[in-house]
Each structure stands twice: as structure tokens, then as C-alpha cells.
Design a protein around this motif. Structure first.
Motif, PDB file in Angstrom:
ATOM      1  N   MET A  50     118.373 -90.420 103.297  1.00 49.17           N
ATOM      2  CA  MET A  50     119.425 -91.425 103.460  1.00 49.17           C
ATOM      3  C   MET A  50     120.060 -91.641 102.098  1.00 49.17           C
ATOM      4  O   MET A  50     119.506 -91.273 101.070  1.00 49.17           O
ATOM      5  N   HIS A  74     124.179 -93.281 100.747  1.00 46.68           N
ATOM      6  CA  HIS A  74     125.630 -93.149 100.826  1.00 46.68           C
ATOM      7  C   HIS A  74     126.161 -92.485  99.561  1.00 46.68           C
ATOM      8  O   HIS A  74     125.576 -92.594  98.486  1.00 46.68           O
ATOM      9  N   ARG A 105     120.527 -91.465 109.937  1.00 41.74           N
ATOM     10  CA  ARG A 105     121.017 -91.575 108.559  1.00 41.74           C
ATOM     11  C   ARG A 105     122.411 -92.203 108.522  1.00 41.74           C
ATOM     12  O   ARG A 105     122.703 -93.030 107.642  1.00 41.74           O
ATOM     13  N   ASP A 161     123.237 -95.379 106.164  1.00 39.17           N
ATOM     14  CA  ASP A 161     124.212 -95.289 105.079  1.00 39.17           C
ATOM     15  C   ASP A 161     125.317 -96.331 105.227  1.00 39.17           C
ATOM     16  O   ASP A 161     125.863 -96.821 104.223  1.00 39.17           O
ATOM     17  N   GLU A 186     123.865 -99.539 103.932  1.00 40.51           N
ATOM     18  CA  GLU A 186     123.784 -99.568 102.475  1.00 40.51           C
ATOM     19  C   GLU A 186     125.039-100.172 101.856  1.00 40.51           C
ATOM     20  O   GLU A 186     124.975-100.818 100.803  1.00 40.51           O
ATOM     21  N   LYS A 215     119.921 -96.028  94.655  1.00 35.44           N
ATOM     22  CA  LYS A 215     121.078 -95.423  95.309  1.00 35.44           C
ATOM     23  C   LYS A 215     121.532 -94.171  94.560  1.00 35.44           C
ATOM     24  O   LYS A 215     121.110 -93.906  93.437  1.00 35.44           O
TER      25      LYS A 215
END
Length: 756
Positions: free
Chosen positions: A250, A252, A729, A733, A736, A748
Motif C-alpha cells: 500500500m 499513495h 490497496r 491509498d 491515506e 509514506k
């Protein structure tokens, strides 16, 4: 949580470069310092033993992998060699020895034993005999064997490979070996690699004799380019997915990643440069000829490349380097990531394999020459390499495929999962001319003046003037082919076994057809002696070579492609050409068991049907386990990390909405709380989708686990389990971007990808 998180991040960022001590000598002086090479042998072995060892090294390898010795190393010689090794090792502080081998785990294995033995008088002596050097018996049932070895059939043998020199790691003498079962089947990568190298040596030498009868040996050469990522150890430890699977399940995209193209070939960060310097020093001492280091395209991605070496030694050196670099990285506060795709949205890592063939008199067979005859030899080896790749393009793809490399291939950064070959304009025009022109226009013998080829580019070819096609998995680059599809954490031997075997088979076929054609045309008046008895100006062998070469140029044309390998049109065109376009990893492995693959490996003595079936069992089982682990890790992180944190933030937002209602009038409170209400709903939607996805993931895994056949289980994991990872995922994301940064439980991408 906030304090803990930034303590972890800050600790990683505060690490300073270590003070790496640089040897006082220049690299050439300490190169091979920890290797028992020929220089050490000459010093520590009696002269007759040294000469015998040189003979063994020059003529061993493939025979030893078959359980034979090639030029036999008798017990007296082995004892003398062991004594010399031990003397050199103990002078360098060594106390232990190990057989160092490469099981079917993509890593290496070793069991350390000390030199000490009872002296029979209540004390101890240090001893190392030829028997201990040449052969040992590790437990074969505890390594992947595809059913060849069971728990109650544990015996296996490791046997010394004298073609790869012994080396020292810390206090241990490491002896490169093959690993075979009690019943003789190969349980590693080295044994079949040695057999494949022997096969291509024999086949290529026979073809070389058409052009130069003095050639005694052809060597397969390999120059690998190792790409890798570095991440701060503190951040790595805070990412269970990286720790357990090698990649981020995972995360972003960072607002800035590689889109500015400012990392590639940029200035190497100070801490990374310190790591690289120490790595190179250790590698050079181990005889690994490191040549190039640089930043790669993605942030925190780097590359190391050596000077090319004989393929068996190059494979050993790459496996050794991957082990050494992990150890040294930790000293510098880093972790090395060799996974092919540790981060989504940026380039992954490959290990380009630059491959070529050369003769014992120094001729590169894939390089153009100065004369027309040399260039005909060049064309012959180019075309027969293409024939091997064409006939076995699916097998070559299977040789580089894995659950990890599947994430990288075709992702607009790496070659697509379709094997094709880029040749460049000049070589393509050369082959087209040979294919279409009349034989007499191509080849005319003129007595002692040699051969003349009526092609503008002959006898001088300037191959380096050609462009490069980075989308080609198997590109010609001037005097070698670059097999670009190999993954960064793979053992190069897998690709080299398939490639060298495929080329060996093509050369064997070429030689047979040329010889048969020479017999067919021998009665042609064109080749009869002249009236005065002098030999004909026309050479039947060269004529036959051209005829067969023209057939093969036409046959292998489907594998030649100079266009964009990423386009959808190419996938359709490749299918029409008969190339393997399968994308499912477990199904791609099936190519090892095609009749053509089995026939090739067995005819060359590289692997038999039983060994191939066993290896595929290992491949399918490994694929299943990797996806299974990823699924379990993602499920655990989703339920134990992500959802609780998202719910906590949602609760904070709800409290804020309630406080607004208490302080302001209803209509104003509603307006002021609109954004928070929207976020509360979005969080609920994402967490609900995650919970549903995890439940579906678990159920899919349970169904797949009921399948007993490893092949079908791997297919089920690919088709029903793996797709659900991306679905979950996506939702994580999105969360996030919503959840308060101070609450988010994992470092991150913006923190992982930029070394301070």
C-alpha cells in the motif's frame, strides 16, 4: 502514535555516513585479496599440484555437474590442494569452512564447520582434507526439490566446482559447489548451468571450425547490471509489508517521485556514496570486478555493474554481491531492496544480462570483423542466436518470470512480457540482404584472396552507430545481446541456462544441416576441380553455410522487432507472429514442460524430464507462497493498522461535528461541518470496502488452499487471490490522503523515497 512515528522517521534521517576506511593500495593491488585464485595457488601449492589444478579448472565443470570429474582430481592432489587452501585461509584469520551452493530458493546456502578435530590425545588439531574440500552431504529434504527428496530421503551431495575460485567471508572459507540429490538429479542452479555452458561450448566450437579450425573452446560471457533500492533502516522497520514481502503493499504516490528526471545519473547522495565505496572495496577483495555505479531513474534507486566475466563465475559473483551488499547496507543505516517492484508508480529494478560468446583466441563471435569471412561468421552466430530465441521464446520468458518480476515487466519502464529481439538498422539490412540476394551475389571465392561479400556494409560494420531500443527484452548492442527482462532479485543462472541451451541447440542443428547440404552439393559441377586439376574457386562449405543461413533468416524473422514493445498493436502483432503472449505467471512456467523444451534440455544433457517437472513444482509452489504471504500481510495490516487508525480519525471528526452543533446554530453548524461530514462518509465507504475486500481475499485464499495440485493452486492464486490485493490497496491509498498524517501508522512514499 505521532511521537513514535516521527521518532522513527527522525532517527532514520539523522544517521550520518560512516567513516569508511579506504585501503592504502590502489584497487588493482587488493583485487582478489580474499580469493584463492591462480596467483595464490602458485604460491601455496607444489608446482605439480598447481599444474594439475590448472588442468582440472580448464577442463572441468560440466562433467563434474554430471557426477564426473572431467580431468580427474585424485585424492592425493585433493589433499594437497586442501592443505594449501587451509594454510592460506588460516594466515587470513579463517577458522571455518563451508560448501557454498545455490539451491532453488533464489539465494545461497552454507553450513559452517570449523577446522578443529580430535587429535586422539585429549586435545584438538586443525585439519582440512581433500575429502572435505571435494564433497559433503547436506540435508537435501529441507530445500525445495519438487518432490525429488522427501523428509525420509534426506541425503544430497554438494560437490566442489573448481572452475569458480574459493573465497573468504569474515572467518569462513567458502567453497563454491553444485548441489545434487542422492539419486543424481540437480537440486540447484549451478549444475544445469555448467551443463548448458558445456553444451554451447561444444556446439559453438564445431561451428567456429568452418571459419577457423584452430579454435579449441568457446566461452559464454555475462555482464550483469544490478539495480537496487536503498531505504532508511528505521523506515524499513516501520513497514511490515516491506519487511515480510519485499515490497509496499500500500502507499499513495508521492507528490514528487521521478517525474522531474532529476535522479537518473544525478549526484550520488553522501550516505549512499559511503555505502558504495565500502561495497566496492569488499567486492574487489572478493574478485568481483566492479566497474560502474550511478543513480538510476527512480528516487533511491541505484545500479552497480561489473566488467563481464565467464558466465559461471559471473553468476557466482552476482549471488555473492547480493549477499554482501545487504550486510554492508545495514552498517550504513540502510536496507537494500532487490524486489523488482518495491514501490508502485515508479520504475522497478531489473538485472540486465549482457551475454556474448568468445573463442579461446579472443574473438567475440557476436562482433563484426575486418574481413568478409569474419562477417559471415558474425552473421552466422547472430542468426543462430535468433533461431534459439525464436524457437524457445516462451521458455526464455519462463526463465525470467516470477511473482515479483511480473509486477515490473511491461510497466513502461521494463521490457514487455513478450520476447523479441531488436537488431538495429545495419544488422537488419545485412540479414535482409543475405536473405533476398542470390547466393552468387553474396558469396564469391577468389583463390587465395579470400571471400568477398557484395554488401555495402561489408567488410567494415560500424554497429555502434545503431540506436538502442529500451523496450526490447533481447536487444543486440554492438558485440553482445542484452537480455533486459531478468529481474533484480533473480539468480542469473535461470536465464543463462535457458539462453545458452537454446543457442546450443540452434548451433547443433545448423552444423548438421550445413554438413548434410555439403554432401548434397558435392557433385555439383560448380565445385568440381578445374580442367588443369586446380581446386575450384567455389567453396562448397561456404556455399552451404549461406544456403542454410538464408533458411534460418526467414524462419526466425518473427522474433525480430524494432518498434515500440509497449504498444497494444505489438501484442496483437506478436500473437499473429506466433510469439508467446501469455501474461499469467503460473501458465508461463508451463513452457518448461513443452515437448520442445524437454527435448532440447535432454538432448543437450542439461536437465531431464524428472528434473524439469520437479523445478516447475518448486516454481508453482514458490509463486503460491509469495502471493499467500502478501495476502496475509495485507489482510493483517488492513484490519490491525489501517481500519483502526481510520476509525480513530473518523471519531475525531464526529466529535468535532458534535462540538460544532453545541456551539453554533443548527444551520451554521451544518455549513461548518460539511467538510468533516463528507470525510466521515468517505472514510466509512473506504473502510467498508476494505473489510469486504479482506473477507473476499480470505475466502479466495481458503478455496485455493484446498487445491492439492501445485500447478492448479498457483493458477487459482493468480486468477482469484492476487487481483484482490490491488482492489484493497486502492481503498487504503485513498484513506491515506484523508486520514490525519500524524495518525497514519506507516511511513509514506514521500518519506521512504528520499534519502536525507
Amino acid at each position: 502514535m505521532e511521537t513514535l512515528r516521527f521518532q522513527v522517521v527522525g532517527e532514520a534521517f539523522r544517521k550520518k555516513p560512516l567513516d569508511v576506511k579506504t585501503p592504502s593500495e590502489r584497487p588493482a593491488k587488493y583485487f582478489g585479496k580474499k580469493v584463492f585464485n591462480r596467483e595464490k595457488m602458485y604460491k601455496y601449492l607444489p608446482k605439480d599440484v598447481y599444474e594439475k589444478m590448472c588442468d582440472v579448472m580448464d577442463h572441468s565443470g560440466a562433467a563434474r555437474s554430471q557426477g564426473e570429474n572431467g580431468t580427474r582430481l585424485d585424492r592425493d592432489i585433493a589433499d594437497a590442494v586442501a592443505a594449501g587452501m587451509k594454510q592460506w585461509a588460516t594466515e587470513n584469520g579463517v577458522t571455518h569452512y563451508t560448501h557454498w551452493f545455490q539451491p532453488l530458493t533464489e539465494g545461497t546456502a552454507e553450513k559452517h564447520d570449523s577446522f578443529i578435530e580430535h587429535d586422539g590425545k585429549g586435545g584438538m588439531i586443525e585439519e582440512f582434507t581433500g575429502k572435505l574440500l571435494v564433497q559433503q552431504e547436506p540435508d537435501a529434504s529441507s530445500f525445495p526439490s519438487g518432490g525429488i527428496r522427501s523428509t525420509f530421503e534426506a541425503r544430497g551431495y554438494s560437490a566442489w566446482d573448481p572452475t569458480s575460485p574459493v573465497f573468504i567471508i569474515d572467518d569462513t572459507l567458502c567453497i563454491p559447489t553444485i548441489f545434487i540429490s542422492y539419486t543424481g538429479e540437480a537440486l540447484d542452479y549451478k549444475a544445469p548451468l555448467l551443463r548448458a555452458l558445456h553444451a554451447v561450448n561444444v556446439a559453438a566450437t564445431d561451428v567456429c571450425h568452418y571459419f577457423d579450425p584452430t579454435v579449441k573452446k568457446v566461452t559464454s560471457n555475462l555482464g550483469w547490471e544490478q539495480e537496487y533500492f536503498l531505504v532508511d533502516e528505521g523506515l524499513y522497520s516501520a513497514r511490515p509489508d516491506l519487511l515480510l514481502t519485499g515490497r509496499t503493499l500500500m502507499g499513495h504516490d508521492s507528490a514528487k517521485n521521478q517525474q522531474m528526471d532529476d535522479h537518473y545519473f544525478g549526484a550520488i547522495p553522501e550516505r549512499v556514496a559511503a555505502f558504495m565505496r565500502e561495497l566496492e572495496i569488499v567486492a574487489l577483495e572478493l574478485g568481483i570486478p566492479c566497474k560502474t555505479r550511478h543513480n538510476e531513474v527512480a528516487p533511491n534507486q541505484f545500479e552497480l555493474a561489473p566488467i563481464y566475466e565467464e558466465t559461471n563465475l559471473a553468476v557466482d559473483h552476482n549471488m555473492l554481491l547480493m549477499s554482501v551488499m545487504k550486510r554492508i547496507a545495514r552498517k550504513h543505516g540502510f536496507r537494500v531492496l532487490l524486489h523488482e517492484k518495491p514501490f508502485a508508480g515508479i520504475n522497478g529494478s531489473g538485472k540486465h544480462n549482457n551475454w556474448s560468446l568468445s573463442t579461446d583466441n579472443g574473438v567475440l563471435l557476436h562482433a563484426p570483423g575486418k574481413t568478409a569471412e569474419q562477417n559471415l561468421r558474425f552473421a552466422t552466430f547472430i542468426v543462430e542466436t535468433l533461431m534459439g530465441v525464436w524457437r524457445h521464446n516462451g521458455l526464455l520468458k519462463a526463465s525470467i518470470m516470477s511473482a515479483t518480476n511480473a509486477h515490473r515487466l511491461g510497466a513502461n519502464e521494463a521490457p514487455p512480457a513478450i520476447i523479441s529481439s531488436f537488431l538495429g538498422k545495419q544488422v537488419s539490412e545485412l540479414l535482409d540482404h543475405i536473405e533476398k540476394a542470390d547466393v552468387q551475389d553474396i558469396l564469391a571465392m577468389a583463390g587465395k584472396q579470400g571471400m568477398k561479400m557484395d554488401i555495402p556494409e561489408i567488410p567494415e560494420l560500424f554497429i555502434d552507430n545503431t540506436d538502442r531500443n529500451r523496450t526490447s527484452p533481447f536487444a543486440f548492442t554492438g558485440n553482445r545481446f542484452e537480455f533486459r527482462a531478468v529481474g533484480s532479485e533473480a539468480n542469473c543462472a535461470s536465464a543463462m541456462i535457458a539462453l545458452n541451451s537454446a543457442v546450443a541447440e540452434a548451433l547443433v542443428s545448423f552444423k548438421k544441416r550445413v554438413d548434410d547440404h555439403v554432401k548434397e552439393i558435392a557433385s555439383d559441377p560448380l565445385f568440381a576441380p578445374q580442367a588443369d586439376g586446380t581446386p575450384s574457386a567455389h567453396n562448397p562449405v561456404m556455399h552451404a553455410i549461406i544456403d542454410v543461413l538464408r533458411e534460418d533468416i526467414k524462419a526466425c524473422k518473427p522474433i525480430r522487432f524494432d518498434g515500440n514493445g509497449y504498444s497494444d498493436e505489438w501484442v496483437e502483432e506478436a500473437a499473429r507472429r506466433g510469439l508467446d503472449v501469455e501474461k499469467s505467471c503460473p501458465r508461463i512456467f508451463e513452457r518448461y514442460l513443452d515437448d520442445a523444451s524437454i527435448q532440447m534440455f535432454e538432448s543437450l544433457g542439461v536437465m531431464n524430464r524428472k528434473e524439469l517437472m520437479a523445478r516447475n513444482e518448486v516454481k508453482w509452489e514458490t509463486y503460491t507462497k509469495k502471493i499467500q504471504i502478501e495476502a496475509r500481510v495485507l489482510g493483517d495490516l488492513s484490519m490491525n493498522h489501517i481500519i483502526p487508525v481510520a476509525t480513530r480519525y473518523q471519531t475525531q471528526l464526529l466529535k468535532n461535528v458534535n462540538y460544532m452543533a453545541e456551539v453554533f446554530a443548527a444551520d451554521k453548524a451544518e455549513k461548518l461541518s460539511a467538510r468533516n461530514m463528507k470525510l466521515i462518509e468517505e472514510i466509512a465507504q473506504h473502510t467498508s470496502a476494505i473489510e469486504k475486500g479482506v473477507e473476499e481475499l480470505v475466502n479466495a485464499r481458503k478455496l485455493a488452499n484446498k487445491i492439492s495440485d501445485e500447478h492448479q493452486k498457483a493458477i487459482a492464486y493468480h486468477d482469484t487471490v492476487e487481483p484482490k490485493l490491488d482492489t484493497i490497496r486502492y481503498q487504503i491509498d485513498k484513506l491515506e490522503l484523508i486520514v490525519d498524517d500524524s495518525l497514519w501508522p506507516l511511513p509514506k512514499y514521500r518519506e521512504l523515497l528520499f534519502i536525507r
